[in-house]
Design a protein around this motif. Structure first.
Motif, short mmCIF file in Angstrom:
data_model
loop_
_atom_site.label_atom_id
_atom_site.label_comp_id
_atom_site.label_asym_id
_atom_site.label_seq_id
_atom_site.Cartn_x
_atom_site.Cartn_y
_atom_site.Cartn_z
N ILE A 141 27.25 32.48 64.54
CA ILE A 141 27.13 33.23 63.29
C ILE A 141 25.91 34.14 63.42
N ARG B 299 24.87 44.21 51.76
CA ARG B 299 24.66 42.82 51.39
C ARG B 299 24.60 42.70 49.87
N PRO C 299 32.55 33.47 59.56
CA PRO C 299 31.94 34.60 58.84
C PRO C 299 31.11 35.49 59.75
N GLY C 300 31.02 36.79 59.36
CA GLY C 300 30.12 37.70 60.03
C GLY C 300 30.56 38.14 61.41
N ASP D 158 24.84 35.14 56.60
CA ASP D 158 26.20 34.67 56.81
C ASP D 158 26.25 33.15 56.93
N ASP E 61 29.98 39.82 53.65
CA ASP E 61 29.63 39.70 55.06
C ASP E 61 29.58 41.08 55.72
N SER F 99 28.16 30.56 54.25
CA SER F 99 29.43 30.12 54.84
C SER F 99 29.76 28.68 54.47
#
Length: 203
Positions: free
Chosen positions: A117, A160, A32-33, A122, A155, A126
């Motif tokens: 990350i 957000r 993620p991210g 995130d 993400d 996750s």
């Protein structure tokens, strides 16, 4: 001696663009991210594509320089080099990152790597296991939520937001949770804090 046809020239051009994009998309589904934009994304795309092409250039030029290979050989090699190889690389890179393989190697070498990350948002969202949330909003109100397989956290750094699949009312005096039939889409700017509560053992 086989030469570089017009179609091969197109594939060569694709070989320096498509593999990097495929790699980043596949890896982004695991880690993620890590979606990048602008100049950085172009540099990453070209870097991965170049590395991928270096790995398979020997096979590409082997079929380009040989006349007596079956007709399916060229498209097979190009398909593998442009699509299959970056998918495999993306999966392996994503899993290695998710399992912290490089971080463990760096620590064995007494290095202290930056976490892969980029943000705590995130990182927190996750984790795949379901959990309960206690959400405190900017206006001071508090409610509970179920974070499960139907929930979602963005993400996107500039936007957000989270979708909580089940909302609970929390009694201020007794602390008792009462389930509702509602879900909630909530923008990050309205959130002051989120407390994560793991499921009790056996649930």
């Amino acid at each position: 001696m086989g030469g570089l046809t017009n179609l091969d020239a197109v594939f060569v051009a694709m070989a320096f663009c498509v593999p990097g994009y495929v790699f980043l998309v596949v890896r982004g589904h695991i880690v993620p991210g890590h979606r990048t934009r602008g100049t950085e994304s172009i540099i990453r795309l070209l870097s991965v594509s170049t590395l991928n092409f270096m790995l398979w250039a020997w096979a590409v030029y082997l079929v380009l320089g040989t006349d007596d290979l079956p007709l399916w050989t060229r498209p097979a090699i190009w398909t593998f080099a442009i699509l299959v190889s970056p998918v495999v690389m993306g999966v392996l890179s994503g899993l290695a990152t998710k399992w912290g393989v490089l971080s463990k190697i760096y620590r064995q070498m007494s290095f202290h790597p930056v976490h892969v990350i980029p943000t705590s948002w995130d990182y927190a969202f996750s984790k795949p296991e379901p959990k309960f949330l206690i959400v405190k909003l900017a206006d001071g109100s508090i409610f509970g939520g179920l974070w499960g397989t139907k929930s979602f956290a963005s993400d996107e750094p500039a936007e957000r937001d989270i979708y909580i699949e089940k909302i609970y009312k929390i009694d201020k005096d007794t602390g008792v949770w009462t389930g509702t039939d509602r879900s909630l889409l909530l923008k990050g700017e309205h959130i002051r804090s989120i407390e994560f509560i793991p499921f009790p053992e056996g649930e």
